[in-house]
Structure formats: C-alpha cells, structure tokens
Write a protein that holds these residues in place. Structure first.
Motif, mmCIF file in Angstrom:
data_model
loop_
_atom_site.group_PDB
_atom_site.id
_atom_site.type_symbol
_atom_site.label_atom_id
_atom_site.label_comp_id
_atom_site.label_asym_id
_atom_site.label_seq_id
_atom_site.Cartn_x
_atom_site.Cartn_y
_atom_site.Cartn_z
ATOM 1 N N UNK A 131 -67.444 15.576 -0.331
ATOM 2 C CA UNK A 131 -67.747 16.109 -1.510
ATOM 3 C C UNK A 131 -69.453 16.472 -1.398
ATOM 4 N N UNK A 132 -69.734 15.973 -0.283
ATOM 5 C CA UNK A 132 -71.219 16.544 -0.292
ATOM 6 C C UNK A 132 -71.362 17.767 0.672
ATOM 7 N N UNK A 133 -70.291 18.419 1.031
ATOM 8 C CA UNK A 133 -70.324 19.497 1.765
ATOM 9 C C UNK A 133 -70.932 20.623 1.347
ATOM 10 N N UNK A 134 -71.566 21.676 2.116
ATOM 11 C CA UNK A 134 -72.080 22.962 1.765
ATOM 12 C C UNK A 134 -70.576 23.515 1.861
ATOM 13 N N UNK A 135 -70.126 24.013 1.050
ATOM 14 C CA UNK A 135 -68.878 24.403 0.696
ATOM 15 C C UNK A 135 -68.810 25.719 1.370
ATOM 16 N N UNK A 136 -69.644 26.825 1.393
ATOM 17 C CA UNK A 136 -69.722 28.031 1.951
ATOM 18 C C UNK A 136 -69.700 27.702 3.588
ATOM 19 N N UNK A 137 -70.366 26.920 3.710
ATOM 20 C CA UNK A 137 -70.199 26.502 5.467
ATOM 21 C C UNK A 137 -69.008 26.238 5.849
ATOM 22 N N UNK A 138 -68.366 25.112 5.005
ATOM 23 C CA UNK A 138 -67.033 24.438 5.278
ATOM 24 C C UNK A 138 -66.086 25.696 5.294
ATOM 25 N N UNK A 139 -65.969 26.571 4.103
ATOM 26 C CA UNK A 139 -64.893 27.499 4.067
ATOM 27 C C UNK A 139 -64.902 28.529 5.162
ATOM 28 N N UNK A 140 -66.295 28.698 5.566
ATOM 29 C CA UNK A 140 -66.598 29.798 6.776
ATOM 30 C C UNK A 140 -66.049 29.237 8.258
ATOM 31 N N UNK A 141 -66.364 28.038 8.303
ATOM 32 C CA UNK A 141 -66.069 27.385 9.697
ATOM 33 C C UNK A 141 -64.617 27.109 9.747
ATOM 34 N N UNK A 142 -63.987 26.600 8.713
ATOM 35 C CA UNK A 142 -62.617 26.516 8.641
ATOM 36 C C UNK A 142 -61.712 27.703 8.882
#
Ligand code: NDP
Length: 524
Positions: free
Chosen positions: A297-308
């Motif tokens: 829940x503390x993730x940078x969601x842009x980074x997460x969505x890009x990396x995934x």
C-alpha cells in the motif's frame, strides 16, 4: 559515459544501434532459406531428415533449414568431444581464457547479424534480441574473468601440524569431461553461450543442442567459436528433436555432466534419466517460474504498474522470469489495476524487428492455441480486464500474435495460480496484508524470480522471506525480469533450478569442475 546495453538500459539506446540493426536485418533477410549443417568434430554433418524453420512473426517467411540429428549423430558428437577432452583440459587455463575471450570478441563483431536472426526466429523485439546476444558475450567474458580472478582455481590449503615433516596442501578444481548443454527456445543465444562458456573455460568439452524452434542463434554462435580458433571436437552442435537427441545424450555413458535449461516437466525427466547410470554425475537444471510481484500500500503505483507491465509482457510473457502473479494490498488494488490495464493497452504490438514495436508473436502454433485455452479457462472463473484474443489484423494474421492479457477475480485456489503458462497472461489479486501476499507468493513449486514494490523497510522484509533465487525491489525497468551477468546473478530455487548457485555470479563456474585436494609430504 559510454552506453552499456543491458535489459535494464535498453529502453533508450543510441540511434547508432538502431541504424546498425536495420542494416543487419536487411542483410540477413537477403540470405534467408539457407541450409545449415550440424558441426561434429569441426566437420559439417548433414542428416537425412530436415527441419524447415519459419518465423513466428510471419509463417510465410522460411528462415533456414536445419538438420534433424539422429541418435547416431548424438553418439558421434559425444565421441568427438571425448577425443578432444585430453588436449583441451590439459591446456593452461590462461590459454582457454584467451580463446574464450576471442570467442566473445567474434560474437561482439557479429552482434547485429546474430540479433537480427534471433529477432526473426524467436519474435523478440530488436532490443531484446540485441540484449540476448550481448548477454551471451558478457556471460562468456564473466566465466573467463572468474577463472582468472581465481587463478585457475588452484588454491593453497593449510599445512597439517606434522612433527618432523612438512605437508603442503592444495585444492585444485578440474573439469569433468564431456558436458551436454540443452537450450530452450526463448534465449537461444545466452542460454547456449552461458553454459557453454562456463563448461569450456573450466576445461570440459561440449555438445550443445538448441531448441527446434530456435536453432539459428546456436548455429551462428558455433561459427563464432570456429572463427575464434576453438579446436575441432571441443564444441559440437547437434540440431533436431529434443526427445530423440535428449534420450541418446542422457543414455550415453561417456557424458560426464549436463546443463538443461527448459521446463520443469522435461527437466525432471532428464534428471531421472541421467541418474540411470553406474554412478552419480552432475546435472545443472535451470527450470520454469511462476514469478510473483507484491505491491504494498506504500508503493509508488506508477513504478509498480510500469515494472509489472514490462515483466509480464516483455518477450510476450515467454521469459522464465516473467511476472505472472501480482498480489496487491487492498487499499491500492483498484488504482494499481487501472494503471496496469492502461499501460497494457498502450503497448505497441506488431512486427518486433521494427523499431516502433515492443511486443511480437508467441513462438509457435501450439502455444498460440494454448493461449486461447487458458483464456477460456480463466474467463470462466474470473474476469479478463484487457486482452484475451488472438490478434489477426492485417499482416499480423500471418504470425502468432496474442494480445497481452490481464486477468482478475480468479479464485486463489485455481490451478493457474500455480502452473506456468509461459504466455502474455498476468493474474492479479488483492490481499489483506503483506503476510498474506508472501504466503501466496511462496506457495508454489517454483522459486525463480520475485519482485516487490513498497518502502525500503518492507523491501528488506521481503528479501528475508521470499523463496526465490533472483529478487528485486522497486525496479521500474521490470519488477521480476532483466538480470544481467555481473549485476544480477540469475538462478532459481525449488522447482526452478537444481544448482543453488546463480549464473553470472561468483559461484557458478565451479559447478563445472570437481575438486582434488593434493597433499605433498616431505621429511623436514
Ligand atoms: P522445453 O522444456 O520444452 O525444451 C527445452 C529444451 O529441451 C529444448 O531444446 C527441447 O528440444 C529439449 N527437449 C525436449 N524434450 C527433451 C527430452 N526428452 N530430452 C532432452 N531434451 C529435450 O522448454 P522450452 O524450450 O519451451 O522453454 C521454455 C521453458 O524454459 C519454460 O518453462 C521456461 O520457464 C524455461 N526457462 C528457464 C530458464 C531459467 O534460467 N531457469 C530460462 C529460460 C527458460 P526441442 O525444442 O527439440 O523439443
């Protein structure tokens, strides 16, 4: 700083790389349809039966014709490698290191041509193809560097406290003999060149067998080895059916060791067959993955969505390291999924040899059809958020194009949460907390790669608890993919690999050698 191509840096290469690739692609396309022999004892070997290889990008494109080797060819290749072993293994290790670096230099000189062939035969985008070949070169250089840094693995041991005598003791690592390398279709250059490079630097002689779907890259690497002056019989190339050649190679009592990279199922068969001999022999298995990314829940969601997105769909989901499961803490689940779907919908799909396209076809008709079966099964118990169809627009109808697919709401007990599909399909699920995510991530037979997106303290907790050999935190270039020799050593735990030591790392080369402890006692 000069540009260094790795899987993590490849998104923005210098223009020169594109120009050189375009030129090489044109040249390679002018020469399609050639017939290539196997190479046994430095000589060309033709078989009665042939395999015509077509591109998965456009199945009208006849790339090349390869030999369908027989059991007799396999036995001859092992005999040639056995005959070459005494000379190759007794050379100074410095000479082998010198020749292997020349081998890497030849690959470097021909990198654009070999990459164009890889792109056409596997359907990799141009940067992925260049990465595969550049990695090959680096894996061979890394093996040579490790031999050098360890002074050929001759190391003094302590002297025993003998009264009236002196005992000088030494540990020496020595090669085993004939080593077989079996290669999967998806990294036809680096997963041939890496094991071959290590086996040869160590002093073994080698028989290499590429996958039927991608024999071209290994064939071109073989040419590089010959151009580098690697003596006849030291490296032999067999092409043809995995079961025919595999059975002959595993049954041959003159084979001393084997590296297999491929699926868990075939790997376990080979493991059992190879045990069926008079005494144990080393087997290195590098197998499949069911790799998870955990999003906090503390993730940078842009980074997460890009990396995934990059790890789920790079090379059309056909990387052993691909993200196929994503567990997301509930408070950020919807926001993450929306971003992942948006990124997925923005993927440029098309002929992957062309600069503008990132996403190409899957490897063959069988897996193209498997994709439809998996999608139907997942749609029956969950929701396809995007993708889920074959792509048959215009010229793409001639290839095996499948839309990148994101699936939600599949019950966690569904079999496809645990089985490798090896296709561009990623499953997402909300979780109550990170503990639940970790339990799910570890609850599979595999343990190859894993990724985490969240804060730094959580990331350390993730590293301590995840059961996988290659793990990353907060990596936008790919949450679970993109290891590079010397930067990320690469290997799997559990059903993902048997060695327990990672390729491109410090402990891999010694797997190809056996230890001899030498004690020399003298009267004082
Ligand atoms: P397969 O297991 O189908 O085949 C791998 C190789 O084994 C091919 O050369 C194949 O030949 C050969 N083979 C097939 N049957 C036999 C047999 N009975 N005896 C000996 N050899 C045999 O894998 P894929 O090529 O489809 O590759 C994808 C798999 O590889 C995935 O599971 C992926 O995760 C894994 N992989 C693992 C990596 C790692 O580092 N851990 C890296 C890359 C991929 P043929 O093509 O002629 O059938």
């Amino acid at each position: 700083m000069a540009f260094k191509l790795t899987y993590a840096t490849m998104s923005n290469p210098p223009q020169e790389m594109h120009d050189k690739f375009d030129l090489a692609l044109e040249n390679v396309k002018q020469q399609l349809g050639q017939e290539y022999p196997m190479i046994i004892n430095g000589e060309k070997r033709f078989a009665e039966e042939k395999h015509r290889a077509y591109s998965p990008i456009n199945t009208n494109l006849h790339l090349a014709t390869f030999q369908k080797g027989t059991a007799k060819d396999a036995d001859d290749a092992v005999a040639a490698a056995k005959a070459a072993f005494p000379h190759w293994s007794s050379m100074n290790w410095e000479e082998r290191v010198y020749l292997m670096r020349k081998f890497a230099d030849r690959i470097s000189t021909r990198i654009y041509e070999i990459s164009a062939a890889v792109s056409l035969e596997v359907g990799k985008n141009r940067m992925e193809a260049l990465g595969d070949v550049a990695e090959t070169e680096d894996l061979i250089r890394w093996a040579a560097d490790m031999m050098e840094q360890n002074s050929g693995f001759r190391k003094p041991l302590g002297s025993d406290p003998l009264i009236g005598m002196s005992s000088s003791n030494e540990s020496v690592l020595k090669p085993y003999g004939v080593w077989v390398v079996i290669v999967p279709f998806n990294f036809p250059a680096s997963l041939a060149g890496g094991p071959v490079g290590n086996a040869l630097v160590a002093g073994n002689t080698v028989v290499v067998k590429p996958a039927s779907d991608s024999s071209w890259a290994s064939t071109l690497l073989m040419e590089c080895a010959q151009e580098a002056g690697i003596p006849a019989g030291v490296l032999n190339l067999l092409t043809g059916s995995g079961s025919t050649l595999g059975n002959a190679l595993t049954a041959n009592q003159d084979v001393s060791g084997l590296t297999f990279t491929g699926s868990l199922e075939v790997g376990m068969d080979i493991y059992r067959q190879f045990a069926n001999r008079k005494y144990p022999h080393p087997v290195i298995l590098e197998l499949g993955g069911k790799n998870a990314t955990i999003v906090s829940k503390n993730a940078d969601l842009d980074l997460a969505a890009e990396g995934v997105m990059r790890s789920a769909f790079g090379l059309q989901g056909q990387k052993c390291s691909a993200t196929s499961r994503v567990f997301v803490e509930k408070p950020v689940y919807d926001a993450f999924v929306n971003k992942l779907v948006a990124n997925t919908n923005a993927i440029k799909i098309g002929d992957p040899t062309q600069r503008e396209n990132w996403f190409g076809p899957v490897i063959n008709r069988k897996v193209y059809q498997d994709y439809a079966g998996y999608v139907a099964e997942l749609a029956a118990s969950g929701r396809i958020l995007t993708g889920g169809t074959h792509i048959t627009d215009g010229e793409l109808a001639n290839g095996y194009f499948c839309a990148p697919t994101v699936v939600a709401d599949v019950p966690l007990e569904h079999r496809l949460w645990k089985e490798e599909m090896f296709l561009p399909i990623v499953m997402v699920s909300p979780v109550d907390d990170l503990n639940q995510a970790m339990e799910l991530a570890n609850d599979v037979d595999y343990g190859l790669t894993a990724g985490f997106v969240g804060d730094q303290v959580e990331a350390e907790w993730f590293f301590d608890h995840i059961e996988a050999g290659t793990v990353y935190s907060n990596r936008p270039q790919g949450t679970t993919t993109g290891a590079w020799p010397g930067f990320q050593s690469f290997g799997g735990w559990k059903g993902s690999g048997s060695a327990g030591k990672n390729g491109g790392g410090y402990y891999y080369l010694p797997l190809y050698m056996r230890e001899q402890s030498r004690t020399r006692v003298k009267q004082a």
